[in-house]
Design a protein around this motif. Structure first.
Motif, PDB file in Angstrom:
ATOM      1  N   MET A 110       0.836  -1.205   0.000  1.00 16.86           N
ATOM      2  CA  MET A 110       0.000   0.000   0.000  1.00 16.86           C
ATOM      3  C   MET A 110       0.869   1.253   0.000  1.00 16.86           C
ATOM      4  O   MET A 110       0.627   2.207  -0.744  1.00 16.86           O
ATOM      5  CB  MET A 110      -0.909   0.020   1.232  1.00 16.86           C
ATOM      6  N   ALA A 111       1.898   1.244   0.852  1.00 18.73           N
ATOM      7  CA  ALA A 111       2.777   2.412   0.965  1.00 18.73           C
ATOM      8  C   ALA A 111       3.515   2.676  -0.345  1.00 18.73           C
ATOM      9  O   ALA A 111       3.723   3.840  -0.729  1.00 18.73           O
ATOM     10  CB  ALA A 111       3.776   2.210   2.100  1.00 18.73           C
ATOM     11  N   ALA A 112       3.892   1.615  -1.052  1.00 17.72           N
ATOM     12  CA  ALA A 112       4.594   1.788  -2.322  1.00 17.72           C
ATOM     13  C   ALA A 112       3.717   2.507  -3.342  1.00 17.72           C
ATOM     14  O   ALA A 112       4.223   3.215  -4.224  1.00 17.72           O
ATOM     15  CB  ALA A 112       5.029   0.431  -2.865  1.00 17.72           C
ATOM     16  N   ALA A 113       2.398   2.344  -3.202  1.00 12.46           N
ATOM     17  CA  ALA A 113       1.467   3.033  -4.108  1.00 12.46           C
ATOM     18  C   ALA A 113       1.267   4.489  -3.710  1.00 12.46           C
ATOM     19  O   ALA A 113       0.650   5.251  -4.460  1.00 12.46           O
ATOM     20  CB  ALA A 113       0.131   2.303  -4.127  1.00 12.46           C
ATOM     21  N   HIS A 114       1.768   4.871  -2.529  1.00 12.68           N
ATOM     22  CA  HIS A 114       1.679   6.256  -2.056  1.00 12.68           C
ATOM     23  C   HIS A 114       3.086   6.778  -1.740  1.00 12.68           C
ATOM     24  O   HIS A 114       3.306   7.465  -0.745  1.00 12.68           O
ATOM     25  CB  HIS A 114       0.789   6.338  -0.807  1.00 12.68           C
ATOM     26  N   ARG A 115       4.029   6.428  -2.590  1.00  8.40           N
ATOM     27  CA  ARG A 115       5.430   6.736  -2.349  1.00  8.40           C
ATOM     28  C   ARG A 115       5.687   8.232  -2.192  1.00  8.40           C
ATOM     29  O   ARG A 115       6.637   8.650  -1.525  1.00  8.40           O
ATOM     30  CB  ARG A 115       6.285   6.179  -3.497  1.00  8.40           C
ATOM     31  N   SER A 116       4.847   9.073  -2.797  1.00 11.16           N
ATOM     32  CA  SER A 116       5.077  10.520  -2.734  1.00 11.16           C
ATOM     33  C   SER A 116       4.758  11.124  -1.373  1.00 11.16           C
ATOM     34  O   SER A 116       5.120  12.271  -1.099  1.00 11.16           O
ATOM     35  CB  SER A 116       4.246  11.232  -3.814  1.00 11.16           C
TER      36      SER A 116
END
Length: 325
Positions: A110-116
């Motif tokens: 999940m975090a990788a999809a919100h890396r920004s």
């Protein structure tokens, strides 16, 4: 024992049995029904159960399960929430640790999809009594971040009559009031710890939730400005009352807009809420509060007859992404 993904509504009955057994063992007071879980799962916006729920299966029984979801605070911190239960007869066999390992792995995805996002963290709310879950989290590197009290007013007798401040009046809630009531509560909480801005889906989901009971709400309006000054969105959870053998109402979703603070409005609305709960057949009332509330809420609630009966904890653990994630 096998582990698998959520299969759909056919899982609800066994999931509810597992969760309620866990709640009872930990003396949390929580209790769910299949209908409630079905309603919740149909309204998720930041969780896709088919990929965000992981189940430990033991024959025809669900021994435990976890669920992951995500949201962002107003300051940009991206949080990854979690729910986890293991039925008491399946504890101390490593099932909880296995489920938690899967959950953290899923949250890294999940975090990788919100890396920004500038920051990421695992987030878990643990109710007093969930000692095994708290121990698992601490062993996994989580630390207490914030404490919250559950407070109870053990009787609805002798409710003080705090007067409404001048220039304000309570009005029965009408459908056209739903949006201004929602927006006023959001504005009042902007400076509170952990605030997360709502989206339109949250507003729609709120109107179909079990806490949406406008006939019990106490809402004050500024007569001159025509704005919502403060509110207490009271509700009664009949399922909870039946499970716990109590007649408790909930004095919740309490907020006063910044221009109207310090004038006794919260006390006036709370006292009206308590009387409404008594008129509805309740014998006591409960609420939850941040132990470090900066607006003196704890003191106000104590003055209104509430006492702290549980100390619950938010645990967090930083989530640092690597280039490989």
């Amino acid at each position: 024992m096998s582990f698998r993904a959520f299969a759909g509504p056919s899982d609800f009955e066994a999931m509810v049995a597992c969760a309620n057994a866990s709640f009872a063992a930990d003396q949390t007071g929580f209790f769910r029904t299949v209908e409630e879980v079905a309603r919740d799962y149909a309204s998720f916006t930041d969780c896709v159960p088919q990929r965000d729920v992981w189940i430990a299966q033991a024959g025809t029984e669900i021994a435990g399960y976890v669920r992951a979801w995500h949201w962002a605070q107003a300051d940009g911190l991206q949080l990854y929430g979690q729910f986890g239960v293991v039925a008491p007869r399946w504890r101390r066999r490593g099932i909880g640790a296995s489920l938690h390992a899967w959950l953290e792995s899923r949250q890294r995805e999940m975090a990788a999809a919100h890396r920004s996002a500038p920051m990421h963290a695992h987030h878990a709310f643990v109710t007093q009594g969930e000692s095994a879950r708290a121990a698992l989290l601490e062993k996994s590197g989580y630390r207490p971040e914030r404490y919250f009290f559950t407070m109870v007013r053990p009787t609805l007798d002798d409710v003080a009559d705090f007067a409404m401040p001048p220039g304000l009046e309570a009005r029965p809630v009408q459908p056209e009031h739903f949006r201004p009531i929602w927006d006023a509560h959001q504005r009042a909480f902007r400076t509170h710890w952990g605030f997360s801005p709502s989206v339109e889906a949250d507003f729609r989901r709120w109107q179909s939730s079990q806490v949406f009971q406008p006939h019990l709400w106490q809402v004050a309006w500024d007569i001159r400005a025509g704005e919502v000054a403060g509110q207490v969105r009271t509700y009664i959870d009949e399922t909870w009352n039946t499970a716990n053998g109590l007649r408790r109402g909930w004095t919740e979703f309490i907020s006063v807009g910044e221009p109207w603070r310090g004038r006794g409005l919260a006390r006036a609305l709370i006292s009206s809420s308590l009387r409404a709960q008594r008129a509805a057949g309740m014998q006591e009332s409960g609420l939850g509060v941040d132990s470090q509330n900066l607006n003196g809420a704890n003191r106000i609630y104590e003055e209104c007859g509430f006492i702290a009966v549980k100390r619950n904890c938010v645990f967090r653990k930083p989530l640092a992404l690597s280039e490989a994630d």
